[in-house]
Design a protein around this motif. Sequence first.
Motif, mmCIF file in Angstrom:
data_model
loop_
_atom_site.group_PDB
_atom_site.id
_atom_site.type_symbol
_atom_site.label_atom_id
_atom_site.label_comp_id
_atom_site.label_asym_id
_atom_site.label_seq_id
_atom_site.Cartn_x
_atom_site.Cartn_y
_atom_site.Cartn_z
ATOM 1 N N LEU A 292 32.819 15.068 17.444
ATOM 2 C CA LEU A 292 33.464 15.986 16.510
ATOM 3 C C LEU A 292 34.943 15.674 16.347
ATOM 4 C CD1 LEU A 292 31.810 19.362 17.526
ATOM 5 C CD2 LEU A 292 31.398 18.051 15.441
ATOM 6 N N LEU A 293 35.591 15.274 17.424
ATOM 7 C CA LEU A 293 37.019 15.022 17.358
ATOM 8 C C LEU A 293 37.377 13.717 16.650
ATOM 9 C CD1 LEU A 293 38.080 16.287 20.876
ATOM 10 C CD2 LEU A 293 38.652 17.316 18.692
ATOM 11 N N VAL A 294 36.566 12.681 16.808
ATOM 12 C CA VAL A 294 36.914 11.412 16.167
ATOM 13 C C VAL A 294 36.044 11.099 14.965
ATOM 14 C CG1 VAL A 294 37.844 10.421 18.275
ATOM 15 C CG2 VAL A 294 35.472 9.950 17.653
ATOM 16 N N GLY A 295 35.026 11.895 14.711
ATOM 17 C CA GLY A 295 34.168 11.660 13.549
ATOM 18 C C GLY A 295 32.969 10.815 13.908
ATOM 19 N N THR A 296 32.321 10.275 12.898
ATOM 20 C CA THR A 296 31.163 9.420 13.124
ATOM 21 C C THR A 296 31.541 7.987 12.825
ATOM 22 O OG1 THR A 296 30.427 9.646 10.855
ATOM 23 C CG2 THR A 296 29.602 11.281 12.428
ATOM 24 N N THR A 297 30.642 7.080 13.128
ATOM 25 C CA THR A 297 30.935 5.662 12.935
ATOM 26 C C THR A 297 30.367 5.138 11.625
ATOM 27 O OG1 THR A 297 28.959 5.044 14.149
ATOM 28 C CG2 THR A 297 31.027 5.221 15.396
ATOM 29 N N SER A 298 30.077 6.007 10.687
ATOM 30 C CA SER A 298 29.531 5.543 9.417
ATOM 31 C C SER A 298 30.653 5.118 8.472
ATOM 32 C CB SER A 298 28.712 6.665 8.767
ATOM 33 O OG SER A 298 29.554 7.755 8.482
ATOM 34 N N GLY A 299 30.287 4.355 7.452
ATOM 35 C CA GLY A 299 31.243 3.970 6.414
ATOM 36 C C GLY A 299 32.364 3.112 6.941
ATOM 37 N N GLN A 300 33.587 3.425 6.542
ATOM 38 C CA GLN A 300 34.723 2.588 6.892
ATOM 39 C C GLN A 300 35.043 2.620 8.373
ATOM 40 O OE1 GLN A 300 37.684 4.337 4.387
ATOM 41 N NE2 GLN A 300 38.455 5.639 6.011
ATOM 42 N N ASP A 301 34.650 3.684 9.079
ATOM 43 C CA ASP A 301 34.925 3.758 10.513
ATOM 44 C C ASP A 301 34.063 2.801 11.323
ATOM 45 O OD1 ASP A 301 36.913 5.612 10.242
ATOM 46 O OD2 ASP A 301 35.624 7.332 10.669
ATOM 47 N N ALA A 302 33.006 2.239 10.721
ATOM 48 C CA ALA A 302 32.108 1.352 11.455
ATOM 49 C C ALA A 302 32.851 0.137 11.993
ATOM 50 C CB ALA A 302 30.954 0.919 10.559
ATOM 51 N N ARG A 303 33.922 -0.286 11.335
ATOM 52 C CA ARG A 303 34.675 -1.453 11.785
ATOM 53 C C ARG A 303 35.842 -1.080 12.689
ATOM 54 N NH1 ARG A 303 35.811 -2.968 6.133
ATOM 55 N NH2 ARG A 303 34.599 -1.132 5.722
ATOM 56 N N ARG A 304 36.100 0.174 12.835
ATOM 57 C CA ARG A 304 37.224 0.639 13.631
ATOM 58 C C ARG A 304 36.855 0.689 15.112
ATOM 59 N NH1 ARG A 304 39.558 6.586 14.136
ATOM 60 N NH2 ARG A 304 41.318 6.061 15.432
ATOM 61 N N THR A 305 37.815 0.392 15.960
ATOM 62 C CA THR A 305 37.620 0.552 17.395
ATOM 63 C C THR A 305 38.297 1.852 17.812
ATOM 64 O OG1 THR A 305 37.528 -1.818 17.800
ATOM 65 C CG2 THR A 305 38.071 -0.428 19.675
ATOM 66 N N THR B 162 28.277 10.063 30.391
ATOM 67 C CA THR B 162 28.934 10.304 29.103
ATOM 68 C C THR B 162 28.885 9.075 28.204
ATOM 69 O OG1 THR B 162 30.394 11.887 30.186
ATOM 70 C CG2 THR B 162 31.058 11.107 28.006
ATOM 71 N N LEU B 163 29.172 7.901 28.740
ATOM 72 C CA LEU B 163 29.212 6.702 27.899
ATOM 73 C C LEU B 163 27.859 6.368 27.266
ATOM 74 C CD1 LEU B 163 31.747 4.428 29.806
ATOM 75 C CD2 LEU B 163 32.148 6.043 27.931
ATOM 76 N N PRO B 164 26.743 6.468 27.986
ATOM 77 C CA PRO B 164 25.454 6.227 27.322
ATOM 78 C C PRO B 164 25.171 7.255 26.211
ATOM 79 C CG PRO B 164 25.184 6.037 29.692
ATOM 80 C CD PRO B 164 26.573 6.569 29.443
ATOM 81 N N GLU B 165 25.598 8.473 26.430
ATOM 82 C CA GLU B 165 25.398 9.500 25.398
ATOM 83 C C GLU B 165 26.251 9.190 24.173
ATOM 84 O OE1 GLU B 165 23.194 12.302 23.936
ATOM 85 O OE2 GLU B 165 22.959 11.738 26.029
ATOM 86 N N LEU B 166 27.471 8.736 24.395
ATOM 87 C CA LEU B 166 28.312 8.332 23.273
ATOM 88 C C LEU B 166 27.700 7.137 22.539
ATOM 89 C CD1 LEU B 166 31.901 8.676 24.779
ATOM 90 C CD2 LEU B 166 30.879 10.062 22.976
ATOM 91 N N ALA B 167 27.108 6.205 23.293
ATOM 92 C CA ALA B 167 26.461 5.036 22.671
ATOM 93 C C ALA B 167 25.318 5.474 21.759
ATOM 94 C CB ALA B 167 25.963 4.074 23.748
ATOM 95 N N ARG B 168 24.571 6.475 22.178
ATOM 96 C CA ARG B 168 23.487 6.997 21.320
ATOM 97 C C ARG B 168 24.022 7.576 20.019
ATOM 98 N NH1 ARG B 168 20.993 7.368 26.110
ATOM 99 N NH2 ARG B 168 21.422 9.380 27.001
ATOM 100 N N ARG B 169 25.283 7.959 20.039
ATOM 101 C CA ARG B 169 25.907 8.517 18.842
ATOM 102 C C ARG B 169 26.729 7.470 18.074
ATOM 103 N NH1 ARG B 169 24.596 12.594 21.881
ATOM 104 N NH2 ARG B 169 24.471 14.715 21.102
ATOM 105 N N GLY B 170 26.582 6.221 18.490
ATOM 106 C CA GLY B 170 27.223 5.143 17.748
ATOM 107 C C GLY B 170 28.536 4.638 18.310
ATOM 108 N N VAL C 220 29.989 2.527 21.102
ATOM 109 C CA VAL C 220 29.533 1.581 22.110
ATOM 110 C C VAL C 220 30.727 0.825 22.683
ATOM 111 C CG1 VAL C 220 28.030 -0.404 22.566
ATOM 112 C CG2 VAL C 220 27.335 1.340 20.890
ATOM 113 N N VAL C 221 30.869 0.891 24.013
ATOM 114 C CA VAL C 221 31.953 0.188 24.692
ATOM 115 C C VAL C 221 31.802 -1.306 24.426
ATOM 116 C CG1 VAL C 221 32.980 -0.363 26.934
ATOM 117 C CG2 VAL C 221 32.138 1.943 26.485
#
Length: 192
Positions: free
Chosen positions: A13-26, A46-54, A56-57
């Motif tokens: 929620l705080l950083v958004g999703t990784t769709s669209g232009q954010d897909a290339r952002r780190t 936490t990190l595996p759960e974040l990976a499921r949401r797009g 990925v470290v």
Amino acid sequence: MRRVLAFALCFTLLVGTTSGQDARRTFRLGILSPSALSMPLIRQHTLPELARRGFVVGQNLQIEERVGPLDRMDALAQDLISTKPDVVIAVSDFAIRATYVADPNVPIVMSFIGDDPVAAGYATSLSRPGGRVTGLMMLSHDLDAKRLELLHEVLPSAKRIAVLRYPPPRHDTTFAKLGVAADRLGIILHGV
């Protein structure tokens, strides 16, 4: 497990999703803690759960960790903020306070806070926190008195009880509330 999902959801929620232009952002996730014990738990859950949401470290997520003693929290927070994190997971009241002061804009996911976030000034209310701090808390002030009552039931002859606590002024409010319960039960408390 709920705690892990809450962290992942707060981060998303705080950083958004990784769709669209954010897909290339780190994205940069900062973690500040006074204890190295929290790091394996965050990595494992936490990190595996974040990976499921797009997130990925090594692909679109970079982790910056800072761990150290309580008397270095301010310096560690400043150092962490210098890496420009998108979000900081702050483990403990000390880490939250240090991060909150170090940067007036960075979103904070609080973890294991014992202070009341409204009284501490991090939120306007528990139901609608507003601002830039979210996460989990464990307000044990009311439970501490109940624990003392239970201890008194188990050991009714005990009249002097030691309480392990942070040095004053840390948790003075909690200790004062516990003192009210102790007076009612005829117990003398010794803060250690």
